[in-house]
Design a protein around this motif. Structure first.
Motif: not given
Length: 230
Positions: A79, A83, A106, A109-114, A116-117
């Motif tokens: 990660e 990042r 899953d 969702t994981y891809r989108e969450q990271h 979006s940051k």
């Protein structure tokens, strides 16, 4: 047009998703981004040597950027590397990115969450489409792909190195997704409407490897087929 990078896996789902996005006037695909195992100098999971990845990108005509990962990174290290890569892409004014995922909730969702940051928007052109229809569309469009990795739970070494055909798809085990979306098999796409010319290669050595299964005390075996440049 949205400045967009494409998360390129080298396989059939990526190729079909890229085909669709290249026809969408809302997006400009300026770079292919691929994670590679720096220890083996190969594409992560697919096991494809980076020299073929480079030839593939050149045949498509879109610049390639690789993200190098260590042999077996922890989730924290993975990660951190991703990042830093995302921050670099954001600094180059990328606002959107593309994935070839089809139905793994899953992972989406994981891809989108990271993403979006970093205020990067994820696009999934193949999302929730029928996988049997997708693989037939892939073949009908003239794409060609060879199987480079297969889960030993479902296949033996004879399966890797084969070219994807409709007959092969029809004869897959009932428990195997037609696109291998659950990780049953992975491919190298070497020709089709997104390519300026086919990527030449020959079938090389076939190798069996085992990996630790996440959250379990077992190992999962995979057959790999090495591809060599002509």
């Amino acid at each position: 047009m949205h400045k967009t990078y494409f998360n390129w896996s080298t396989g059939k789902d990526s190729a079909l998703a890229l085909y669709y996005l290249l026809q969408d006037v809302n997006y400009s695909i300026d770079v292919l981004v691929t994670t590679v195992n720096s220890h083996y100098n190969r594409v992560s999971m697919h096991g494809l040597h980076t020299h073929l990845l480079q030839k593939q990108a050149k045949a498509i005509g879109i610049p390639l950027q690789t993200i190098e990962l260590p042999e077996q990174p922890s989730m924290a290290i993975y990660e951190d590397i991703m990042r830093n890569a995302l921050q670099g892409l954001k600094a180059e004014h990328y606002t959107h990115c593309v994935f070839g995922d089809i139905f793994l909730e899953d992972l989406k969702t994981y891809r989108e969450q990271h993403l979006s940051k970093q205020n990067i928007h994820a696009i999934f052109p193949l999302w929730k489409q029928d996988t049997k229809t997708l693989i037939n569309t892939f073949l009908d469009l003239g794409f060609k792909a060879v199987i480079v990795c297969a889960n030993a739970k479902y296949f033996n070494e004879d399966f890797v190195g084969k070219t994807i055909t409709k007959a092969l798809i029809e004869n897959l085990p009932e428990t195997v997704d037609p696109c291998g979306e659950n990780g049953e098999f992975h491919t190298f796409c070497y020709d089709g409407p997104i390519f300026k010319h086919p990527v030449p290669f020959t079938i090389g050595e076939k190798i069996y490897r085992e990996y630790d299964t996440p959250n379990a005390d077992t190992k999962t075996g995979f057959w790999f087929c090495d591809l060599e440049t002509k």
